[in-house]
Scaffold this active site. Structure first.
Site, mmCIF file in Angstrom:
data_model
loop_
_atom_site.group_PDB
_atom_site.id
_atom_site.type_symbol
_atom_site.label_atom_id
_atom_site.label_comp_id
_atom_site.label_asym_id
_atom_site.label_seq_id
_atom_site.Cartn_x
_atom_site.Cartn_y
_atom_site.Cartn_z
ATOM 1 N N GLN A 77 -3.052 3.027 11.062
ATOM 2 C CA GLN A 77 -1.709 2.800 10.298
ATOM 3 C C GLN A 77 -0.548 3.368 10.953
ATOM 4 O O GLN A 77 0.542 2.828 11.206
ATOM 5 C CB GLN A 77 -1.579 3.896 9.163
ATOM 6 N N ASP B 27 -1.463 13.996 0.508
ATOM 7 C CA ASP B 27 -2.205 13.217 -0.591
ATOM 8 C C ASP B 27 -2.297 14.050 -1.870
ATOM 9 O O ASP B 27 -2.133 13.598 -2.858
ATOM 10 C CB ASP B 27 -3.527 12.575 -0.067
ATOM 11 N N ARG C 200 -6.923 -1.796 -8.098
ATOM 12 C CA ARG C 200 -7.524 -0.814 -6.857
ATOM 13 C C ARG C 200 -7.798 0.390 -7.902
ATOM 14 O O ARG C 200 -7.217 1.007 -8.725
ATOM 15 C CB ARG C 200 -6.345 -0.271 -5.958
ATOM 16 N N ARG D 72 1.005 -0.931 0.013
ATOM 17 C CA ARG D 72 0.177 0.091 0.039
ATOM 18 C C ARG D 72 0.895 1.310 0.062
ATOM 19 O O ARG D 72 2.029 1.139 0.166
ATOM 20 C CB ARG D 72 -0.992 0.111 1.178
#
Lengths: 347, 347
Positions: free
Chosen positions: B203, B244, B91, B47
């Site tokens: 996480q 992000d 994905r 990931r």
């Protein structure tokens, strides 16, 4: 508003919601031995300082049931000592527990002195059940008064945020912080509550959302780290939390995470209120800096959900509470009214 | 610093750490079929956008192994299309996945055009493995450059806080936010990292603490709601997080909870840095207000780790990320240097 009784007396029995089964099962536990009351306090089936105090007071009465009706005053006094000592050993740090047990013992002593005659078991029990009922009723009145004073601060249509569980499940009635919301809704205001889940023990997720649901109050659950985002979206108009101890200058200790919420509220210009009975003020402490920060077991963080979620041997910081400085608090909602931080309730 | 490879090529095989087993088990998965690479991406065994890009590039090469050595160019081109289409379905939203697969296809097209001769399978594979290695190496260089630029901002003896996992496990090398800490330690500075556990998916607890432990960097795990208290105690001198997406004005989207940490840092006068490659800047977006906030499944909050921790039917707010406004960001650490929020990297 629907009835949901955290604990209550049913004739000679103490009944309480087994909070360890929440939020998935609602079961009322009937305690008719002092051992079952002790176990309920010890294993957190009943929790929250005011609720523990009430349970201990009723538990004292329950504990005298093992005596024969013909018991002498000597036997009654001995059993009372035994029962209160035993209940006092259930949890080491709950101040209300010791306070309630002392009050039950003093009530008996005063009765034996004032009456100047021998008290038999049924007379003794009548006096002690009455005193336990009084403790329960005073707690109920405290909740109602806090609710009434706090509700006046809220407006129809507001979103309100709370942290942890300062609700019905922690008291004999409808709580302190949550009392404000319950009273607001009862007075006809539409409120939407946002409940922080409150890591590591998830009291917000497990207890606060559950009891608000039971009372029919709209509630949204969020992780602690989402509160800032909800505030940014303009969905929160006030924050109300409980307190474990309030220093003379108004600094307030409460569940870990409260201080962070207060900073977020300040940044978003949202008023931040503390709701707590005046018994929460500790005049012997001048500022929050003198309140020690208890560290708890790291496994609450690393094995929180019955599964290991952090590596073996990792260092963990797990303080049980934090201190919100008075300058971040808009007001302290007590049963005697809303106080400015630093203002003390009448003694 | 100890070697801990998120993924690497071993001759004709892609090897990667199975992150679904962390933090309790460290196992390397050997993928020698494209199906096993697809499954590893799909089920989050690998990931983090950069790491997924590398895995897809290597997976493309692995997928050509089913062809016979005598395969024609037509067969090679058809299989390449089949493999990249298949991997692209693993994905739906990982931008680096599509970017890496496109780059592999373009590399093959360019090679067939430029060489003006027939490419056999072994020649094709040599070119494609080389391109996958280049993607991997560029990612590694990006991490190293971010680490170098960021480490210069930290001083010996500092405590540093991070949120979520922008580390080695999300890249081919040692991460973005965590690269700053790794490079700082490599340059001889003593740092102590505080890692937010990062609800709901943890996480920070599962991955960040684990990889810092593997690298021998001192780390303390805390619940998200404890960050304010650690700051108040004076134990944090800088915050570094990943991103992000970064808008043209410097507003930065990152894992939910980042915005709250930025406010807490501001209140405690602690510099708050974002570490991200220049590819994270989205010039088409002028401010963070234009970044939509994705809502995720409520069960991540109510059934986090195999156990129900909130009542049935409770309303849940579960945004995947939030936006930190540029005015809360002290600097954006990229591979081309530390930028002021609002400053754009060269194109």
């Amino acid at each position: 508003m629907q009835e949901m009784k955290t604990l209550y007396r049913d004739d000679q029995t103490l009944c309480l919601i087994d909070q360890t089964l929440l939020p998935t099962r609602l079961e009322t536990l009937r305690c008719d031995t002092v051992e079952s009351v002790w176990e309920a306090i010890k294993t957190l089936r009943v929790r929250g300082a005011p609720a523990i105090g009430c349970a201990a007071a009723y538990g004292t009465c329950v504990g005298l049931r093992t005596l024969p009706q013909t018991a002498t005053m000597g036997q009654i006094a001995a059993r009372l000592r035994e029962v209160t000592d035993y209940l006092a050993s259930s949890r080491p740090t709950a101040v209300n527990l010791f306070w309630a047990l002392d009050r039950m013992k003093r009530t008996y002593q005063t009765a034996t002195q004032n009456w100047q005659k021998s008290l038999d078991l049924s007379e003794t029990l009548a006096i002690l059940w009455q005193e336990a009922d009084a403790i329960f009723e005073e707690d109920r009145q405290m909740c109602r008064a806090i609710g009434r004073h706090g509700a006046a601060l809220l407006q129809d249509g507001w979103g309100v945020l709370t942290h942890c569980n300062a609700g019905a499940l922690a008291t004999s009635d409808y709580g302190t912080a949550l009392a404000v919301f319950y009273a607001g809704v009862e007075s006809g205001k539409r409120l939407h509550v946002f409940a922080d889940e409150t890591r590591p023990l998830l009291q917000g997720a497990r207890l606060t959302t559950w009891e608000l649901q039971q009372h029919g109050v709209p509630v949204t659950l969020l992780c602690d780290n989402m509160a800032a985002q909800v505030m940014r979206e303009g969905r929160i108009q006030a924050v109300v939390v409980g307190a474990d101890r309030i220093a003379a200058n108004g600094d307030a200790a409460n569940k870990i995470g409260t201080y962070g919420v207060a900073i977020l509220a300040k940044y978003h210009q949202i008023p931040f209120y503390v709701a707590a009975p005046s018994s929460t003020f500790d005049r012997s402490i001048s500022t929050g800096a003198d309140i020690p920060i208890e560290q708890r077991d790291s496994r609450e963080v690393t094995h929180g959900f019955g599964r290991q979620t952090a590596p073996d041997g990792v260092d963990v910081y797990n303080p049980a509470f934090d201190v919100t400085p008075a300058e971040l608090i808009a007001g302290i909602i007590t049963e005697v009214g809303v106080l400015c931080p630093g203002q003390l309730p009448p003694q």
